[in-house]
Design a protein around this motif. Sequence first.
Motif, PDB file in Angstrom:
ATOM      1  N   GLN A   1      -7.316   1.532  -4.989  1.00  0.00           N
ATOM      2  CA  GLN A   1      -7.707   1.441  -3.579  1.00  0.00           C
ATOM      3  C   GLN A   1      -6.515   1.267  -2.637  1.00  0.00           C
ATOM      4  O   GLN A   1      -6.650   1.396  -1.419  1.00  0.00           O
ATOM      5  CB  GLN A   1      -8.678   0.272  -3.375  1.00  0.00           C
ATOM      6  CG  GLN A   1     -10.035   0.464  -4.028  1.00  0.00           C
ATOM      7  CD  GLN A   1     -10.027   0.140  -5.527  1.00  0.00           C
ATOM      8  OE1 GLN A   1      -9.010  -0.285  -6.083  1.00  0.00           O
ATOM      9  NE2 GLN A   1     -11.166   0.318  -6.172  1.00  0.00           N
ATOM     10  N   ALA A   2      -5.347   0.968  -3.192  1.00  0.00           N
ATOM     11  CA  ALA A   2      -4.148   0.774  -2.369  1.00  0.00           C
ATOM     12  C   ALA A   2      -3.403   2.081  -2.124  1.00  0.00           C
ATOM     13  O   ALA A   2      -2.341   2.078  -1.490  1.00  0.00           O
ATOM     14  CB  ALA A   2      -3.211  -0.241  -3.029  1.00  0.00           C
TER      15      ALA A   2
ATOM     16  N   SER B   1      -2.007  -4.955   8.058  1.00  0.00           N
ATOM     17  CA  SER B   1      -1.858  -3.796   8.929  1.00  0.00           C
ATOM     18  C   SER B   1      -0.512  -3.776   9.646  1.00  0.00           C
ATOM     19  O   SER B   1      -0.045  -2.732  10.084  1.00  0.00           O
ATOM     20  CB  SER B   1      -2.993  -3.765   9.966  1.00  0.00           C
ATOM     21  OG  SER B   1      -2.974  -4.951  10.746  1.00  0.00           O
TER      22      SER B   1
ATOM     23  N   ASP C   1       0.843  -1.189   0.000  1.00  0.00           N
ATOM     24  CA  ASP C   1       0.000   0.000   0.000  1.00  0.00           C
ATOM     25  C   ASP C   1       0.882   1.244   0.000  1.00  0.00           C
ATOM     26  O   ASP C   1       2.039   1.202   0.436  1.00  0.00           O
ATOM     27  CB  ASP C   1      -0.903   0.015   1.234  1.00  0.00           C
ATOM     28  CG  ASP C   1      -2.150  -0.835   1.057  1.00  0.00           C
ATOM     29  OD1 ASP C   1      -3.254  -0.321   1.256  1.00  0.00           O
ATOM     30  OD2 ASP C   1      -2.007  -2.035   0.705  1.00  0.00           O
TER      31      ASP C   1
ATOM     32  N   PRO D   1      -4.412   2.886   7.077  1.00  0.00           N
ATOM     33  CA  PRO D   1      -5.371   2.140   6.245  1.00  0.00           C
ATOM     34  C   PRO D   1      -4.622   1.186   5.326  1.00  0.00           C
ATOM     35  O   PRO D   1      -3.466   1.441   4.962  1.00  0.00           O
ATOM     36  CB  PRO D   1      -6.075   3.254   5.459  1.00  0.00           C
ATOM     37  CG  PRO D   1      -5.109   4.392   5.447  1.00  0.00           C
ATOM     38  CD  PRO D   1      -4.376   4.324   6.745  1.00  0.00           C
ATOM     39  N   HIS D   2      -5.260   0.095   4.963  1.00  0.00           N
ATOM     40  CA  HIS D   2      -4.571  -0.866   4.100  1.00  0.00           C
ATOM     41  C   HIS D   2      -5.567  -1.592   3.206  1.00  0.00           C
ATOM     42  O   HIS D   2      -6.729  -1.786   3.568  1.00  0.00           O
ATOM     43  CB  HIS D   2      -3.778  -1.867   4.936  1.00  0.00           C
ATOM     44  CG  HIS D   2      -4.601  -2.630   5.929  1.00  0.00           C
ATOM     45  ND1 HIS D   2      -5.062  -3.895   5.689  1.00  0.00           N
ATOM     46  CD2 HIS D   2      -5.053  -2.297   7.159  1.00  0.00           C
ATOM     47  CE1 HIS D   2      -5.757  -4.317   6.728  1.00  0.00           C
ATOM     48  NE2 HIS D   2      -5.773  -3.366   7.636  1.00  0.00           N
ATOM     49  N   THR D   3      -5.071  -1.973   2.032  1.00  0.00           N
ATOM     50  CA  THR D   3      -5.888  -2.705   1.067  1.00  0.00           C
ATOM     51  C   THR D   3      -5.196  -3.994   0.645  1.00  0.00           C
ATOM     52  O   THR D   3      -5.754  -5.084   0.752  1.00  0.00           O
ATOM     53  CB  THR D   3      -6.152  -1.846  -0.187  1.00  0.00           C
ATOM     54  OG1 THR D   3      -6.845  -0.662   0.201  1.00  0.00           O
ATOM     55  CG2 THR D   3      -6.998  -2.604  -1.205  1.00  0.00           C
ATOM     56  N   LEU D   4      -3.962  -3.874   0.184  1.00  0.00           N
ATOM     57  CA  LEU D   4      -3.203  -5.040  -0.268  1.00  0.00           C
ATOM     58  C   LEU D   4      -2.251  -5.561   0.794  1.00  0.00           C
ATOM     59  O   LEU D   4      -1.983  -6.751   0.866  1.00  0.00           O
ATOM     60  CB  LEU D   4      -2.406  -4.691  -1.536  1.00  0.00           C
ATOM     61  CG  LEU D   4      -3.229  -4.237  -2.744  1.00  0.00           C
ATOM     62  CD1 LEU D   4      -2.313  -3.858  -3.906  1.00  0.00           C
ATOM     63  CD2 LEU D   4      -4.194  -5.333  -3.187  1.00  0.00           C
TER      64      LEU D   4
ATOM     65  N   HIS E   1      -3.578   5.828  -0.397  1.00  0.00           N
ATOM     66  CA  HIS E   1      -4.315   6.489   0.675  1.00  0.00           C
ATOM     67  C   HIS E   1      -3.763   7.901   0.881  1.00  0.00           C
ATOM     68  O   HIS E   1      -2.550   8.088   1.012  1.00  0.00           O
ATOM     69  CB  HIS E   1      -4.204   5.679   1.967  1.00  0.00           C
ATOM     70  CG  HIS E   1      -4.478   4.211   1.772  1.00  0.00           C
ATOM     71  ND1 HIS E   1      -5.757   3.699   1.719  1.00  0.00           N
ATOM     72  CD2 HIS E   1      -3.636   3.164   1.582  1.00  0.00           C
ATOM     73  CE1 HIS E   1      -5.691   2.377   1.535  1.00  0.00           C
ATOM     74  NE2 HIS E   1      -4.418   2.039   1.435  1.00  0.00           N
TER      75      HIS E   1
END
Length: 243
Positions: free
Chosen positions: A100-101, A181, A52, A175-178, A103
Motif C-alpha cells: 500500500q506504500a 503528507s 512511501d 498519496p501516502h500510507t507510511l 503509488h
Amino acid sequence: MKKENFDISSVPKDGYLIFPLSMSRLANAQAGPVIYEFLKFFESKIKVISLDVIFLYTNDLYLNSDDKALEIRKKALNQMLGHKGEFLKLLLKERKYVPQAFHFLPWDYAILNAENFQEAKNALLEAKNKDQTFQKFLLSDLKKAGREETGANLNFLIEEIVVTYLLTQKEIPLPHTLATSDGWRLICYPGDPIQSLIYTYKNNLLKKRDDLPEQHILFARSFYNMDKKILIDFDITDLEEID
C-alpha cells in the motif's frame, strides 16, 4: 577545496522516493526488477519505516508523436500496466515491503494537482525567450535525449522541469500510507539530472519555498543518481560536468 557529491548514509523519517519513469526505459534501466533491486540497496539508509514510493509515468510524451491517438493510448497503457504488474509481482512474491506504500501515477496527475503549474510553466517559457544560457541548456538536453528540436518537445521538457521542481517543493500533494503528507521528497533516476533542471534551481528561475523544514532542504534541491549511487546536490554541482 571544491565540494563533491556523495552518497548518503541515512534519510530522515517520513519521506518519499519519487521515480519519474521514462516510457522508453521501462523495459531496461527502469524496469520493475531494476527498481526493486535499487530499493533493496536503499533500504539500509532507512532507519524508521515511514517511507512511501511514487512511480510517475511520463506517458504524455507520446502525445508529441504523429501516430493516431488510439494507438498512442494503447501503447502507453500497455507499457504502464505491464511495468506496474511486473513490479507488483516481485513485491507480492517477496513480501518484503508494504504494497500500500507504493503509488502508481500518470503524468497528468501531477499537473492537475499542482499548485501554480501554469504560472511556473509560463515563467520558464519566458526565461527560455530571454535567457540565452537557459535556452542553450534546453536544446542541449533535447539533443542528448535524442529528441528533435520542436516546439512540442521543448514544451514537454519545460513541463518535466516544472513538475520536478513543484514535486520537490511540495507543491503537488501526493498519496501516502507510511509517510506523512509533509514528508521530504527525493527524486531518483538512473543517470544525471538534465542541465536545464539544474540551471533552473541554481538561478532561481522558479520561486523556492522558504518554509521547508531544515532537514528537507537538501533533498528539495537534489537528485539521486541510481547508477552512480550518489546524491547530486544542485548547489555544488558544476553544470559543465554533467553528462
